[in-house]
Motif scaffolding. Structure first.
Motif, PDB file in Angstrom:
ATOM      1  N   THR A  43     -46.921  21.925 -10.889  1.00  0.00           N
ATOM      2  CA  THR A  43     -47.333  20.546 -10.635  1.00  0.00           C
ATOM      3  C   THR A  43     -48.064  20.059 -11.881  1.00  0.00           C
ATOM      4  O   THR A  43     -48.754  20.838 -12.540  1.00  0.00           O
ATOM      5  N   PHE A  44     -47.915  18.778 -12.198  1.00  0.00           N
ATOM      6  CA  PHE A  44     -48.606  18.224 -13.359  1.00  0.00           C
ATOM      7  C   PHE A  44     -49.770  17.368 -12.884  1.00  0.00           C
ATOM      8  O   PHE A  44     -49.619  16.535 -11.988  1.00  0.00           O
ATOM      9  N   ASP A  45     -50.938  17.591 -13.445  1.00  0.00           N
ATOM     10  CA  ASP A  45     -52.142  16.838 -13.101  1.00  0.00           C
ATOM     11  C   ASP A  45     -52.392  15.801 -14.193  1.00  0.00           C
ATOM     12  O   ASP A  45     -52.782  16.144 -15.308  1.00  0.00           O
ATOM     13  N   ASN A  46     -52.150  14.538 -13.874  1.00  0.00           N
ATOM     14  CA  ASN A  46     -52.328  13.459 -14.851  1.00  0.00           C
ATOM     15  C   ASN A  46     -53.781  13.305 -15.291  1.00  0.00           C
ATOM     16  O   ASN A  46     -54.049  12.961 -16.437  1.00  0.00           O
ATOM     17  N   GLU A  47     -54.720  13.548 -14.375  1.00  0.00           N
ATOM     18  CA  GLU A  47     -56.130  13.377 -14.697  1.00  0.00           C
ATOM     19  C   GLU A  47     -56.570  14.323 -15.818  1.00  0.00           C
ATOM     20  O   GLU A  47     -57.379  13.965 -16.663  1.00  0.00           O
ATOM     21  N   ALA A  54     -49.857  25.344  -7.775  1.00  0.00           N
ATOM     22  CA  ALA A  54     -50.630  25.108  -6.548  1.00  0.00           C
ATOM     23  C   ALA A  54     -50.698  26.377  -5.699  1.00  0.00           C
ATOM     24  O   ALA A  54     -51.712  26.637  -5.046  1.00  0.00           O
ATOM     25  N   SER A  55     -49.646  27.173  -5.712  1.00  0.00           N
ATOM     26  CA  SER A  55     -49.636  28.404  -4.911  1.00  0.00           C
ATOM     27  C   SER A  55     -50.657  29.415  -5.425  1.00  0.00           C
ATOM     28  O   SER A  55     -51.358  30.059  -4.651  1.00  0.00           O
ATOM     29  N   CYS A  56     -50.749  29.561  -6.733  1.00  0.00           N
ATOM     30  CA  CYS A  56     -51.691  30.510  -7.355  1.00  0.00           C
ATOM     31  C   CYS A  56     -53.064  29.874  -7.594  1.00  0.00           C
ATOM     32  O   CYS A  56     -54.038  30.581  -7.850  1.00  0.00           O
ATOM     33  N   ASN A  57     -53.135  28.540  -7.526  1.00  0.00           N
ATOM     34  CA  ASN A  57     -54.342  27.779  -7.833  1.00  0.00           C
ATOM     35  C   ASN A  57     -54.872  28.146  -9.220  1.00  0.00           C
ATOM     36  O   ASN A  57     -56.041  28.449  -9.399  1.00  0.00           O
ATOM     37  N   GLU A  58     -53.955  28.120 -10.197  1.00  0.00           N
ATOM     38  CA  GLU A  58     -54.318  28.428 -11.576  1.00  0.00           C
ATOM     39  C   GLU A  58     -53.664  27.433 -12.524  1.00  0.00           C
ATOM     40  O   GLU A  58     -52.538  27.003 -12.301  1.00  0.00           O
ATOM     41  N   ARG A  75     -62.499  19.381 -16.761  1.00  0.00           N
ATOM     42  CA  ARG A  75     -61.492  20.069 -15.962  1.00  0.00           C
ATOM     43  C   ARG A  75     -62.138  21.201 -15.153  1.00  0.00           C
ATOM     44  O   ARG A  75     -62.867  22.021 -15.706  1.00  0.00           O
ATOM     45  N   PRO A  76     -61.880  21.254 -13.838  1.00  0.00           N
ATOM     46  CA  PRO A  76     -62.458  22.334 -13.031  1.00  0.00           C
ATOM     47  C   PRO A  76     -61.847  23.688 -13.403  1.00  0.00           C
ATOM     48  O   PRO A  76     -60.771  23.752 -13.998  1.00  0.00           O
ATOM     49  N   LYS A  77     -62.534  24.760 -13.052  1.00  0.00           N
ATOM     50  CA  LYS A  77     -62.053  26.098 -13.372  1.00  0.00           C
ATOM     51  C   LYS A  77     -60.683  26.338 -12.731  1.00  0.00           C
ATOM     52  O   LYS A  77     -59.814  26.922 -13.333  1.00  0.00           O
ATOM     53  N   ARG A  78     -60.514  25.898 -11.491  1.00  0.00           N
ATOM     54  CA  ARG A  78     -59.243  26.028 -10.791  1.00  0.00           C
ATOM     55  C   ARG A  78     -58.772  24.624 -10.414  1.00  0.00           C
ATOM     56  O   ARG A  78     -59.580  23.774 -10.039  1.00  0.00           O
ATOM     57  N   PRO A  79     -57.480  24.357 -10.480  1.00  0.00           N
ATOM     58  CA  PRO A  79     -56.971  23.001 -10.268  1.00  0.00           C
ATOM     59  C   PRO A  79     -57.220  22.413  -8.876  1.00  0.00           C
ATOM     60  O   PRO A  79     -57.376  21.214  -8.744  1.00  0.00           O
TER      61      PRO A  79
END
Length: 84
Positions: A43-47, A54-58, A75-79
């Motif tokens: 997934t791409f995070d525009n912010e 998203a599955s690995c949250n990395e 940017r947070p440590k995990r997305p």
């Protein structure tokens, strides 16, 4: 005797190199858009201008070396961590 359909016929009309992961055919040119750990689509995070799984949250992109970068600075440590 009836012949069973072969999985090899799935992409019979398309030539190219494919990776089979999670029972899906992934075109070799698209492999970079999938997580290297779980093979789920990224997934791409525009912010934060970065890709993540998203599955690995990395994050799948490192922070840049610019200490004043508007994207990497907060940017947070995990997305999927709560946003400020």
């Amino acid at each position: 005797m009836a012949q069973k359909p072969s999985i090899m016929n799935y992409k019979q009309d398309e030539k190219g190199l494919y990776l089979v992961a999670n029972k899906k055919f992934i075109n070799w040119m698209d492999v970079h858009t999938f997580c290297h750990s779980c093979m789920d689509p990224l997934t791409f995070d525009n912010e934060f201008d970065a890709s993540y799984c998203a599955s690995c949250n990395e994050w799948r992109e490192e922070r840049c070396s610019d200490i004043s970068c508007e994207y990497c600075e907060n940017r947070p440590k995990r997305p999927l961590d709560p946003r400020k």
